[in-house]
Design a protein around this motif. Structure first.
Motif, mmCIF file in Angstrom:
data_model
loop_
_atom_site.group_PDB
_atom_site.id
_atom_site.type_symbol
_atom_site.label_atom_id
_atom_site.label_comp_id
_atom_site.label_asym_id
_atom_site.label_seq_id
_atom_site.Cartn_x
_atom_site.Cartn_y
_atom_site.Cartn_z
ATOM 1 N N ARG A 217 -5.656 20.056 -4.930
ATOM 2 C CA ARG A 217 -5.240 18.846 -4.419
ATOM 3 C C ARG A 217 -5.993 17.379 -3.965
ATOM 4 N NH1 ARG A 217 -7.756 24.135 -3.330
ATOM 5 N NH2 ARG A 217 -9.957 23.249 -3.800
ATOM 6 N N ALA A 218 -6.229 16.592 -5.460
ATOM 7 C CA ALA A 218 -6.505 15.464 -5.514
ATOM 8 C C ALA A 218 -4.815 14.458 -5.327
ATOM 9 C CB ALA A 218 -6.754 14.692 -6.868
ATOM 10 N N GLY A 219 -4.313 15.137 -5.537
ATOM 11 C CA GLY A 219 -2.875 14.709 -5.792
ATOM 12 C C GLY A 219 -2.472 14.303 -4.135
ATOM 13 N N LYS A 220 -2.650 15.222 -2.825
ATOM 14 C CA LYS A 220 -2.360 14.903 -1.615
ATOM 15 C C LYS A 220 -2.982 13.360 -1.302
ATOM 16 C CE LYS A 220 -4.398 17.991 1.375
ATOM 17 N NZ LYS A 220 -4.695 18.669 2.332
ATOM 18 N N LEU A 221 -4.020 13.486 -1.616
ATOM 19 C CA LEU A 221 -5.109 12.290 -0.793
ATOM 20 C C LEU A 221 -4.500 10.745 -2.144
ATOM 21 C CD1 LEU A 221 -7.472 10.838 0.150
ATOM 22 C CD2 LEU A 221 -9.073 11.352 -1.755
ATOM 23 N N VAL A 222 -4.262 10.941 -3.273
ATOM 24 C CA VAL A 222 -3.887 9.667 -4.661
ATOM 25 C C VAL A 222 -1.951 9.670 -3.662
ATOM 26 C CG1 VAL A 222 -3.121 8.995 -6.267
ATOM 27 C CG2 VAL A 222 -5.124 10.271 -5.925
ATOM 28 N N LEU A 223 -1.415 10.279 -3.709
ATOM 29 C CA LEU A 223 -0.288 9.909 -2.345
ATOM 30 C C LEU A 223 -0.128 9.785 -0.962
ATOM 31 C CD1 LEU A 223 2.759 10.479 -2.911
ATOM 32 C CD2 LEU A 223 2.506 12.916 -2.030
ATOM 33 N N GLY A 224 -1.042 9.893 -0.486
ATOM 34 C CA GLY A 224 -0.857 8.995 0.379
ATOM 35 C C GLY A 224 -1.216 7.577 0.446
ATOM 36 N N LEU A 225 -2.569 7.591 -0.657
ATOM 37 C CA LEU A 225 -2.887 5.746 -0.703
ATOM 38 C C LEU A 225 -1.328 5.162 -1.341
ATOM 39 C CD1 LEU A 225 -6.219 6.607 -2.561
ATOM 40 C CD2 LEU A 225 -6.062 5.574 0.040
ATOM 41 N N ALA A 226 -0.773 5.782 -2.451
ATOM 42 C CA ALA A 226 0.222 5.708 -2.805
ATOM 43 C C ALA A 226 1.042 4.950 -1.550
ATOM 44 C CB ALA A 226 1.274 6.291 -3.648
ATOM 45 N N LEU A 227 1.535 5.619 -1.158
ATOM 46 C CA LEU A 227 2.410 5.880 0.151
ATOM 47 C C LEU A 227 2.570 4.752 1.049
ATOM 48 C CD1 LEU A 227 3.734 9.814 0.705
ATOM 49 C CD2 LEU A 227 5.019 7.598 0.035
ATOM 50 N N ASP A 228 1.023 4.513 1.867
ATOM 51 C CA ASP A 228 0.593 3.599 2.116
ATOM 52 C C ASP A 228 0.675 2.121 1.322
ATOM 53 O OD1 ASP A 228 -0.382 5.372 4.066
ATOM 54 O OD2 ASP A 228 -2.206 5.874 3.946
ATOM 55 N N ARG A 229 0.269 1.865 0.685
ATOM 56 C CA ARG A 229 0.401 0.874 -0.384
ATOM 57 C C ARG A 229 1.733 0.624 -0.646
ATOM 58 N NH1 ARG A 229 -2.652 -0.013 -5.647
ATOM 59 N NH2 ARG A 229 -4.071 -0.053 -4.209
ATOM 60 N N LEU A 230 2.967 1.682 -0.457
ATOM 61 C CA LEU A 230 4.376 1.661 -0.003
ATOM 62 C C LEU A 230 4.508 1.295 0.956
ATOM 63 C CD1 LEU A 230 6.560 1.559 -2.669
ATOM 64 C CD2 LEU A 230 6.801 4.639 -2.005
ATOM 65 N N ALA A 231 4.016 1.777 1.323
ATOM 66 C CA ALA A 231 4.944 1.131 3.721
ATOM 67 C C ALA A 231 4.383 -0.567 3.354
ATOM 68 C CB ALA A 231 4.158 2.283 4.515
ATOM 69 N N ALA A 232 3.118 -0.710 2.985
ATOM 70 C CA ALA A 232 2.627 -1.966 3.404
ATOM 71 C C ALA A 232 3.824 -3.008 2.338
ATOM 72 C CB ALA A 232 1.752 -2.402 2.494
ATOM 73 N N HIS A 233 4.217 -2.553 1.302
ATOM 74 C CA HIS A 233 5.106 -3.056 -0.118
ATOM 75 C C HIS A 233 6.689 -3.111 0.772
ATOM 76 C CE1 HIS A 233 7.868 -4.571 -3.311
ATOM 77 N NE2 HIS A 233 9.094 -3.940 -2.557
ATOM 78 N N TYR A 234 6.864 -2.456 2.102
ATOM 79 C CA TYR A 234 8.512 -2.435 2.952
ATOM 80 C C TYR A 234 8.420 -3.142 3.989
ATOM 81 C CZ TYR A 234 10.640 0.349 -0.869
ATOM 82 O OH TYR A 234 10.798 1.335 -1.934
ATOM 83 N N ARG A 235 6.984 -3.231 4.786
ATOM 84 C CA ARG A 235 6.061 -4.125 5.844
ATOM 85 C C ARG A 235 6.695 -3.121 7.056
ATOM 86 N NH1 ARG A 235 8.057 -8.798 2.739
ATOM 87 N NH2 ARG A 235 6.359 -10.131 1.946
ATOM 88 N N LEU A 236 6.520 -1.882 6.435
ATOM 89 C CA LEU A 236 7.134 -0.830 7.246
ATOM 90 C C LEU A 236 5.688 -1.442 9.035
ATOM 91 C CD1 LEU A 236 7.590 1.835 5.789
ATOM 92 C CD2 LEU A 236 9.283 0.950 6.860
ATOM 93 N N PRO A 237 5.957 -0.890 10.148
ATOM 94 C CA PRO A 237 5.033 -1.448 10.958
ATOM 95 C C PRO A 237 4.579 0.184 11.202
ATOM 96 C CG PRO A 237 7.338 -0.732 11.900
ATOM 97 C CD PRO A 237 7.497 -0.750 10.484
#
Length: 163
Positions: A143-163
């Motif tokens: 269950r550590a992957g869910k948290l880390v994946l969420g952080l990674a996807l947030d950082r990726l969304a910031a890179h793509y400049r998604l609202p």
């Protein structure tokens, strides 16, 4: 596309597809599994990641597929696709240039995620591994992957400049 399979499950999770020699064990609960559903879509349908994170993951996966980074077993014998009214970031590019541009976008997105986060992104989004398999391969606790994946996807969304 939907590829539905009926699987028997027990307390440890999915065991086997039903219909194969079920006489040796008593019947357990069964569940219908869509084999064509990606791990990202699975997390989204259960409310574990939001639409912004899904969009970021889908953009990364699209660039991964456009760049043809997945391993191949044999030579590719199909002809190169003819671009007809191409849309998106590769509009107007020949197939080779579009593949190179997608590889650059993929590399930039993975670099933006940063070390430690890019491993889980690649495993779940690009390779299509489920979270339990990715956690085990990375040596993480359950269950550590869910948290880390969420952080990674947030950082990726910031890179793509998604609202």
């Amino acid at each position: 596309m939907r590829t539905l399979v009926e699987c028997e499950i027990d307390a440890q999770g999915v065991r086997r597809a039903s219909g194969r020699g079920g006489a040796e064990r008593p019947r357990r609960r069964s569940v219908t599994v869509n084999l064509a559903e990606s791990p990202l879509a699975w997390l989204s349908t259960r409310g574990l990641i939001d639409a912004r994170q899904v969009e970021a993951g889908e953009r990364l996966r699209a660039d991964y597929e456009r760049a043809a980074l997945a391993p191949r077993v044999t030579m590719r014998w199909d002809s190169a696709p003819v671009a007809r009214g191409a849309r998106g970031p590769d509009a107007g590019l020949d197939p080779t240039s579009a593949q190179i541009a997608a590889k650059r976008r993929f590399d930039a997105a993975i670099a933006a995620a940063g070390p430690g986060l890019n491993d889980i992104l690649w495993r779940v989004v690009c390779a299509g591994e489920g979270l339990p398999i990715a956690e085990k391969a990375l040596g993480w606790p359950a269950r550590a992957g869910k948290l880390v994946l969420g952080l990674a996807l947030d950082r990726l969304a910031a890179h793509y400049r998604l609202p």
